[in-house]
Every structure is written in C-alpha cells, then in structure tokens.
Design a protein around this motif. Structure first.
Motif, PDB file in Angstrom:
ATOM      1  N   GLU A 197       0.851  -1.027   0.040  1.00  0.00           N
ATOM      2  CA  GLU A 197      -0.110  -0.019   0.279  1.00  0.00           C
ATOM      3  C   GLU A 197       1.018   0.800   0.007  1.00  0.00           C
ATOM      4  OE1 GLU A 197      -3.686   0.902   2.507  1.00  0.00           O
ATOM      5  OE2 GLU A 197      -2.328   1.664   3.420  1.00  0.00           O
ATOM      6  N   LYS A 198       0.741   2.171  -0.580  1.00  0.00           N
ATOM      7  CA  LYS A 198       1.686   3.152  -0.778  1.00  0.00           C
ATOM      8  C   LYS A 198       0.426   4.683  -0.903  1.00  0.00           C
ATOM      9  CE  LYS A 198       2.098   1.823  -4.744  1.00  0.00           C
ATOM     10  NZ  LYS A 198       2.464   1.615  -6.156  1.00  0.00           N
ATOM     11  N   VAL A 199       0.889   5.546  -0.509  1.00  0.00           N
ATOM     12  CA  VAL A 199       0.302   6.739  -0.154  1.00  0.00           C
ATOM     13  C   VAL A 199       0.060   8.512  -0.885  1.00  0.00           C
ATOM     14  CG1 VAL A 199      -0.568   8.771   1.517  1.00  0.00           C
ATOM     15  CG2 VAL A 199      -0.211   6.802   2.454  1.00  0.00           C
ATOM     16  N   ALA A 200      -0.771   8.817  -2.088  1.00  0.00           N
ATOM     17  CA  ALA A 200      -0.930   9.572  -2.576  1.00  0.00           C
ATOM     18  C   ALA A 200      -1.638  10.756  -2.355  1.00  0.00           C
ATOM     19  CB  ALA A 200      -1.084   9.214  -4.274  1.00  0.00           C
ATOM     20  N   LYS A 201      -0.238  12.271  -2.223  1.00  0.00           N
ATOM     21  CA  LYS A 201      -0.543  13.384  -1.636  1.00  0.00           C
ATOM     22  C   LYS A 201      -0.640  13.989  -2.775  1.00  0.00           C
ATOM     23  CE  LYS A 201       1.080  12.724   3.212  1.00  0.00           C
ATOM     24  NZ  LYS A 201       1.736  13.718   4.243  1.00  0.00           N
ATOM     25  N   GLY A 202      -2.169  14.737  -2.981  1.00  0.00           N
ATOM     26  CA  GLY A 202      -2.524  15.919  -4.188  1.00  0.00           C
ATOM     27  C   GLY A 202      -3.515  17.215  -4.309  1.00  0.00           C
ATOM     28  N   TYR A 203      -3.508  17.139  -5.214  1.00  0.00           N
ATOM     29  CA  TYR A 203      -5.098  17.601  -5.711  1.00  0.00           C
ATOM     30  C   TYR A 203      -5.430  17.541  -6.991  1.00  0.00           C
ATOM     31  CZ  TYR A 203      -2.629  21.632  -8.136  1.00  0.00           C
ATOM     32  OH  TYR A 203      -2.361  21.969  -9.480  1.00  0.00           O
ATOM     33  N   THR A 232      -8.099  12.662 -11.389  1.00  0.00           N
ATOM     34  CA  THR A 232      -7.073  12.575 -11.784  1.00  0.00           C
ATOM     35  C   THR A 232      -5.694  13.711 -10.529  1.00  0.00           C
ATOM     36  OG1 THR A 232      -7.138  12.921 -14.139  1.00  0.00           O
ATOM     37  CG2 THR A 232      -4.574  13.554 -13.410  1.00  0.00           C
ATOM     38  N   LEU A 233      -4.957  13.299 -10.026  1.00  0.00           N
ATOM     39  CA  LEU A 233      -4.343  13.559  -9.170  1.00  0.00           C
ATOM     40  C   LEU A 233      -3.006  13.950  -8.578  1.00  0.00           C
ATOM     41  CD1 LEU A 233      -5.813  14.131  -5.614  1.00  0.00           C
ATOM     42  CD2 LEU A 233      -4.266  11.979  -4.910  1.00  0.00           C
ATOM     43  N   ALA A 234      -2.904  15.553  -8.781  1.00  0.00           N
ATOM     44  CA  ALA A 234      -1.735  15.888  -8.671  1.00  0.00           C
ATOM     45  C   ALA A 234      -0.878  16.362  -7.683  1.00  0.00           C
ATOM     46  CB  ALA A 234      -1.228  17.700  -9.812  1.00  0.00           C
ATOM     47  N   PRO A 235       0.689  16.212  -7.838  1.00  0.00           N
ATOM     48  CA  PRO A 235       0.849  16.710  -6.409  1.00  0.00           C
ATOM     49  C   PRO A 235       1.871  18.107  -6.314  1.00  0.00           C
ATOM     50  CG  PRO A 235       2.388  15.154  -8.278  1.00  0.00           C
ATOM     51  CD  PRO A 235       1.607  15.211  -8.458  1.00  0.00           C
ATOM     52  N   ARG A 236       2.067  18.593  -8.022  1.00  0.00           N
ATOM     53  CA  ARG A 236       1.992  20.067  -7.649  1.00  0.00           C
ATOM     54  C   ARG A 236       1.300  20.574  -8.750  1.00  0.00           C
ATOM     55  NH1 ARG A 236       6.402  17.049  -7.191  1.00  0.00           N
ATOM     56  NH2 ARG A 236       8.063  16.797  -9.027  1.00  0.00           N
ATOM     57  N   PRO A 282      -3.472  29.016  -3.357  1.00  0.00           N
ATOM     58  CA  PRO A 282      -3.440  29.494  -4.020  1.00  0.00           C
ATOM     59  C   PRO A 282      -2.053  29.640  -5.190  1.00  0.00           C
ATOM     60  CG  PRO A 282      -5.458  30.269  -2.879  1.00  0.00           C
ATOM     61  CD  PRO A 282      -4.612  29.392  -2.326  1.00  0.00           C
ATOM     62  N   ASP A 283      -0.893  29.543  -2.654  1.00  0.00           N
ATOM     63  CA  ASP A 283      -0.030  29.921  -3.347  1.00  0.00           C
ATOM     64  C   ASP A 283       1.164  28.744  -4.680  1.00  0.00           C
ATOM     65  OD1 ASP A 283       0.344  32.186  -2.617  1.00  0.00           O
ATOM     66  OD2 ASP A 283       0.946  31.987  -0.723  1.00  0.00           O
ATOM     67  N   VAL A 284       0.691  27.518  -3.691  1.00  0.00           N
ATOM     68  CA  VAL A 284       0.743  26.374  -4.829  1.00  0.00           C
ATOM     69  C   VAL A 284       0.876  25.936  -5.666  1.00  0.00           C
ATOM     70  CG1 VAL A 284       0.871  24.205  -4.475  1.00  0.00           C
ATOM     71  CG2 VAL A 284       0.938  24.950  -2.098  1.00  0.00           C
ATOM     72  N   LEU A 285      -0.496  27.197  -6.423  1.00  0.00           N
ATOM     73  CA  LEU A 285      -0.647  27.253  -7.789  1.00  0.00           C
ATOM     74  C   LEU A 285      -0.088  28.054  -8.939  1.00  0.00           C
ATOM     75  CD1 LEU A 285      -5.080  27.131  -7.429  1.00  0.00           C
ATOM     76  CD2 LEU A 285      -3.447  24.885  -8.418  1.00  0.00           C
ATOM     77  N   ALA A 286       0.467  28.993  -8.436  1.00  0.00           N
ATOM     78  CA  ALA A 286       0.431  30.217  -8.803  1.00  0.00           C
ATOM     79  C   ALA A 286       2.679  29.828  -7.990  1.00  0.00           C
ATOM     80  CB  ALA A 286       0.797  31.609  -7.775  1.00  0.00           C
ATOM     81  N   GLY A 287       2.955  28.388  -7.818  1.00  0.00           N
ATOM     82  CA  GLY A 287       4.351  28.491  -8.033  1.00  0.00           C
ATOM     83  C   GLY A 287       4.747  28.728  -6.733  1.00  0.00           C
ATOM     84  N   LYS A 288       4.436  29.552  -6.029  1.00  0.00           N
ATOM     85  CA  LYS A 288       5.305  30.603  -4.528  1.00  0.00           C
ATOM     86  C   LYS A 288       5.961  30.416  -3.618  1.00  0.00           C
ATOM     87  CE  LYS A 288       2.804  34.324  -6.163  1.00  0.00           C
ATOM     88  NZ  LYS A 288       1.525  36.237  -6.190  1.00  0.00           N
ATOM     89  N   ALA A 289       4.756  29.091  -2.656  1.00  0.00           N
ATOM     90  CA  ALA A 289       4.891  28.565  -2.155  1.00  0.00           C
ATOM     91  C   ALA A 289       5.844  27.396  -1.806  1.00  0.00           C
ATOM     92  CB  ALA A 289       3.395  27.180  -1.570  1.00  0.00           C
ATOM     93  N   ASP A 290       6.454  27.111  -0.798  1.00  0.00           N
ATOM     94  CA  ASP A 290       7.941  26.054  -0.958  1.00  0.00           C
ATOM     95  C   ASP A 290       7.305  24.623  -0.608  1.00  0.00           C
ATOM     96  OD1 ASP A 290      10.064  28.182  -0.752  1.00  0.00           O
ATOM     97  OD2 ASP A 290       9.576  28.493   1.599  1.00  0.00           O
ATOM     98  N   GLY A 291       8.193  24.286  -1.081  1.00  0.00           N
ATOM     99  CA  GLY A 291       7.882  22.422  -0.962  1.00  0.00           C
ATOM    100  C   GLY A 291       7.472  21.817  -2.086  1.00  0.00           C
ATOM    101  N   GLU A 292       6.478  20.447  -1.937  1.00  0.00           N
ATOM    102  CA  GLU A 292       5.720  19.684  -2.742  1.00  0.00           C
ATOM    103  C   GLU A 292       4.206  19.723  -2.437  1.00  0.00           C
ATOM    104  OE1 GLU A 292       7.702  16.799  -4.013  1.00  0.00           O
ATOM    105  OE2 GLU A 292       9.636  18.309  -5.002  1.00  0.00           O
ATOM    106  N   ASN A 293       3.493  19.689  -1.037  1.00  0.00           N
ATOM    107  CA  ASN A 293       2.593  20.316  -1.147  1.00  0.00           C
ATOM    108  C   ASN A 293       1.783  20.223  -0.996  1.00  0.00           C
ATOM    109  OD1 ASN A 293       3.446  16.834   0.221  1.00  0.00           O
ATOM    110  ND2 ASN A 293       3.766  17.582   1.900  1.00  0.00           N
ATOM    111  N   PRO A 294       0.444  20.178  -2.012  1.00  0.00           N
ATOM    112  CA  PRO A 294      -0.552  21.960  -2.132  1.00  0.00           C
ATOM    113  C   PRO A 294      -0.982  22.447  -0.290  1.00  0.00           C
ATOM    114  CG  PRO A 294      -0.816  19.591  -3.269  1.00  0.00           C
ATOM    115  CD  PRO A 294      -0.190  19.612  -1.968  1.00  0.00           C
TER     116      PRO A 294
END
Length: 294
Positions: A197-203, A232-236, A282-294
């Motif tokens: 079993e694995k874990v997928a995190k995204g939006y 469809t789940l995108a990590p970033r 919204p910062d994640v969508l704009a590419g302004k947030a640190d890290g990879e999690n939404p």
C-alpha cells in the motif's frame, strides 16, 4: 516629321521588367522549397508516408544504429540520419520531438521502413529504474503484440517508456510497482515487485465519467458499472507525474474538483480517500509556496 514606333504586346519595356521580377520570385520559391524540403526525392518522402500508414495499421519494427545527424525540414519533418548494419538510412518523423538524442550516440527507433514514431538514446551501460507504472499504452493503434509500459521513477521526477510484449503486459497493471533493467525502451526487462500500500498526496485537477476516456487499462475487463468516475491527482503544478484513480459512486460523492486529498492505494482503485483541505493553496498554484505539498 520624325516617326515613332510604339511597342505593343508582351514585349513592352514595362512588361519585360515584370516578367523578369516574376521569374526571379519563382526561382526564389523553388530554391526555398528545395531548402525546406531537403535533399529528399519525392519517392523517399512517399515511402515514409506509406510507412506511417502501415504503422497506424499495426506494423511495427524496432531498430538500432549510430546517429550521424539530425535536421528539420519544413515540408518533411525531423530527419535522423543513422548508420545501420545495412548502411546509411534517413529516418523521417513527421513531428518535432521534445527531446533529441545527440549525434554520435547509439540510438533506437520504432517505426516502419524509413518512417519513425520515436527515436531514443541507447545506454552503453545497463541502467536500473525502480518505480511505478503510470500507464500502459499501445505503440501502434492496431498492434496487439507490443506495447509501452510507462514508468515513473521513485528516485526523481523522471518518466520513461519501455516496450513489453503481450505476455508481459498480462502480468502488469497501472500503479503496480516495478523493477526495470534496461539499455533502451526496446532492450529492457520490466519485473513487477511486491505491491504494498502506498500514499498519494495532491489535489484533484480532473473529475469526470470513466466512459469518457480511453486507455489500454480500460480495455481489460474493466467494470464501468462499479467504477463510473475517475479523478486525476496532481502532487503540484506542472508535475510530470499525476495519478489517475477510478472511483465508486460513494467515493465520488466524498470529493470535488480542487480538493486536496491523501489517497492510500495499491492499484488504480483507492483503498481509502481522505480530504485534507477543501481547496488547494493559491500560492501552490502560483508556484510561490515552498515544498511540494498542496
């Protein structure tokens, strides 16, 4: 009284100038066509067009050779000049590839005759990839002998395609974990490994009816009544790799477009779905947030 002679017809001085300009332009057009068409006879271009038709209808060949040069011609496409055991050969592709091998490298191509659908580098050393199958695809729409297994590496965000035959395809499923040893897509060995079993995190970037999409996985006894929806789940943003999961109606009622999820899975059918946020930052969508999690 001095007499004058008036020139009439096409030999008038003004017409002669226009004819000269026309011939000059016409010569320029033919010269330009020769440059964009390249040094190829019409029979060579027609042979590639015929090869493309045969490829679409199910014929498929894999070859290897030394890449000599790559050129692009407007009326032809991308031309790979390769040295083969049978002598030099021009491989014609009617699309412009995103990544090109380097002249001097050993390369592998998939196609028919002098038509190629893909040209990739051949590694002199055996390579290893541990990853997850993100899709199983047809190489040719009507070929039932050889297929692409598309794998996402666990170590980085790279994605590679490997050629598998029908017998190997029967042992593989999307989102299976695999171990791959390879020199090239055609010279590779894809082996399934323990699928824990694995874990997928995204939006969620897409949520729609399963019967509105096509895929090789859906051709293999898929239960459309049990799993009528997919997400469809995108990590970033702009990730090379996304997950596609197929949902029951009950699972679909738990989520909506834009939700941030944590999905536990061992196949394309989720074991559990948890909504961790109603909407992506919204910062994640704009590419302004640190890290990879939404």
């Amino acid at each position: 009284m001095a007499s004058s002679v008036r020139k009439i017809g096409i030999l008038r001085r003004g017409n002669i100038v226009l004819i000269g300009v026309f011939l000059f332009v016409l010569l320029g057009i033919f010269s330009g066509y020769k440059q964009v068409k390249g040094p190829f006879a019409e029979t060579e271009i027609q042979s590639a067009q015929t090869g493309a038709t045969r490829f679409i209808n199910g014929e498929l060949e894999i070859g290897q050779g030394q890449l000599i040069d790559i050129k692009h011609y407007f009326f032809v496409g991308t031309v790979y000049n390769v040295e083969t055991p049978q002598g030099p050969k021009n491989l014609i592709s009617f699309v412009t590839p995103q990544a090109k091998p380097t002249p001097g490298e050993k390369v592998e191509w998939v196609g028919v005759d002098n038509y190629t659908s893909a040209v990739t580098s051949v590694s002199p050393e055996e390579q290893i990839m541990d990853g997850e199958i993100i899709s199983l695809e047809r190489i040719s729409p009507k070929n039932n002998d050889q297929f692409y297994c598309v794998v996402h590496a666990l170590s980085d965000d790279t994605v590679q395609r490997f050629v598998v035959d029908a017998a190997k395809l029967a042992t593989l499923r999307t989102l299976n974990s695999v171990h791959v040893t390879y020199h090239s897509p055609g010279d590779s060995l894809v082996q399934p490994v323990a699928n824990t079993e694995k874990v997928a995190k995204g939006y969620i970037t897409d949520l729609w009816l399963t019967n509105m999409i096509k895929g090789l996985e859906l051709e293999r006894d898929f239960d459309f009544d049990k799993y009528p929806y997919y997400i469809t789940l995108a990590p970033r943003p702009n990730a090379k790799y996304t997950w596609t999961f197929y949902l029951t109606k009950e699972q679909k009622d738990m989520v909506k477009l834009g939700n941030v999820l944590e999905v536990k899975y061992s196949s394309i059918f989720p074991d559990s779905i948890t909504v961790t946020r109603e909407s992506v930052d919204p910062d994640v969508l704009a590419g302004k947030a640190d890290g990879e999690n939404p």
